[in-house]
Enzyme design. Sequence first.
Site, PDB file in Angstrom:
ATOM      1  N   CYS A   1       0.801  -1.236   0.000  1.00 37.68           N
ATOM      2  CA  CYS A   1       0.000   0.000   0.000  1.00 37.68           C
ATOM      3  C   CYS A   1       0.828   1.278   0.000  1.00 37.68           C
ATOM      4  O   CYS A   1       0.557   2.207  -0.764  1.00 37.68           O
ATOM      5  CB  CYS A   1      -0.956  -0.021   1.182  1.00 37.68           C
ATOM      6  SG  CYS A   1      -0.182  -0.493   2.725  1.00 37.68           S
TER       7      CYS A   1
ATOM      8  N   HIS B   1      -3.066   6.512   4.318  1.00 44.12           N
ATOM      9  CA  HIS B   1      -1.639   6.642   4.630  1.00 44.12           C
ATOM     10  C   HIS B   1      -1.116   7.993   4.128  1.00 44.12           C
ATOM     11  O   HIS B   1      -1.533   8.475   3.066  1.00 44.12           O
ATOM     12  CB  HIS B   1      -0.829   5.574   3.894  1.00 44.12           C
ATOM     13  CG  HIS B   1      -0.981   4.179   4.425  1.00 44.12           C
ATOM     14  ND1 HIS B   1      -1.693   3.860   5.550  1.00 44.12           N
ATOM     15  CD2 HIS B   1      -0.465   3.002   3.955  1.00 44.12           C
ATOM     16  CE1 HIS B   1      -1.621   2.546   5.750  1.00 44.12           C
ATOM     17  NE2 HIS B   1      -0.889   2.004   4.798  1.00 44.12           N
TER      18      HIS B   1
END
Length: 336
Positions: A130, A243
């Site tokens: 990710c 994130h």
Amino acid sequence: MGRAKSIAVVGATGAVGLEMMETLEKRNFPVSSIKLLASARSAGKKLKFKGEEITVEELTKDSFKGIDIALFSAGGSTSEAYAKFCVDSGAVMIDNSSAFRMLDTVPLVIPEINAEDALKHQGIIANPNCTTAIMAVAVYPLHKAKKVKRLVAATYQAASGGGAKAMQELIDQSRAVLEGRSIEVKVMAQRIAFNLFPHIDVFKENGYTKEEMKMVWETRKIMHAPDMRISCTSVRVPVLRAHSESLNMEFENEITPEEARAIISSSPGVELCDNPAEKVYPMPINATHKYDVLVGRIRQDISRDDKRGLEMFVSGDQLLKGAALNAVQIAEILNR
Ligand code: A2P
């Protein structure tokens, strides 16, 4: 667009699996049938796809009969155990785990960067880590224009990277702290509520974590840039699902922040979000549920005497560009 495909989602009850179903639906991917697979614990549970209730089935070696594309997000050991059954049945496996990412026979794909690699698959296509996906989609257009020689990243990674249970742990621990109760650490390495910790995945011999090394290995493979020098510090922060990353880049050629902003503005998968005077910069709450990665705080690196260094900050939805969206975009390439 190709004919409608029969799809299996492996790990359908998980945080990424649920987003995979929603992304297929929202992007109108032509689905002729969908099979939802998870562990025996979830068999019989009902989930909705396009308004229809679908019963979750236990994953078995026979689950892939008649399936065209299987989207896997049920952990590396499940991917390893079932890849053979999936590929032997003729389905293409799009795998969100790290199990096969670095194999020469498995393309590792971010559609905005190396879509053509997906078509060279031999049954398995890997979806990147990710943080790598969120960083790479923002850095690649700058790399293409001015060639990145060296990249130093510090990440601020949400609980969603640890799955649905980690997200729940952040909520439960935060509630416990506010209510003055004792805290339980069950899923993540450390307490996450009102804390952060530089420990994601296991430590390697060189002192880096495996999560940090994925950024190095995977970026080089995806960008076909074996010589790019990369270093990363990965940190888990008390954020639910997007994130963020602070990126320092050294380029082969000079590049100004204005040039970088113009490049980002005209590149796919990213949205320029850079007006500090108006308090506009990437933040995880703004990136949440967004397909595009937000890019901002672009500035010349003042630690250098030349114009070959840039700093920038990015935020991207871990469950979308960091996982489910990228996987569905790979399926779209197969269906062109
Ligand atoms: P289950 O809900 O039945 O445990 P997350 O990353 O959010 O924790 O989700 C992990 C996903 O992977 C869930 O859908 C989970 O199903 C599934 N899963 C975990 N282990 C297995 C397994 N051995 N076989 C099939 N699915 C699994």
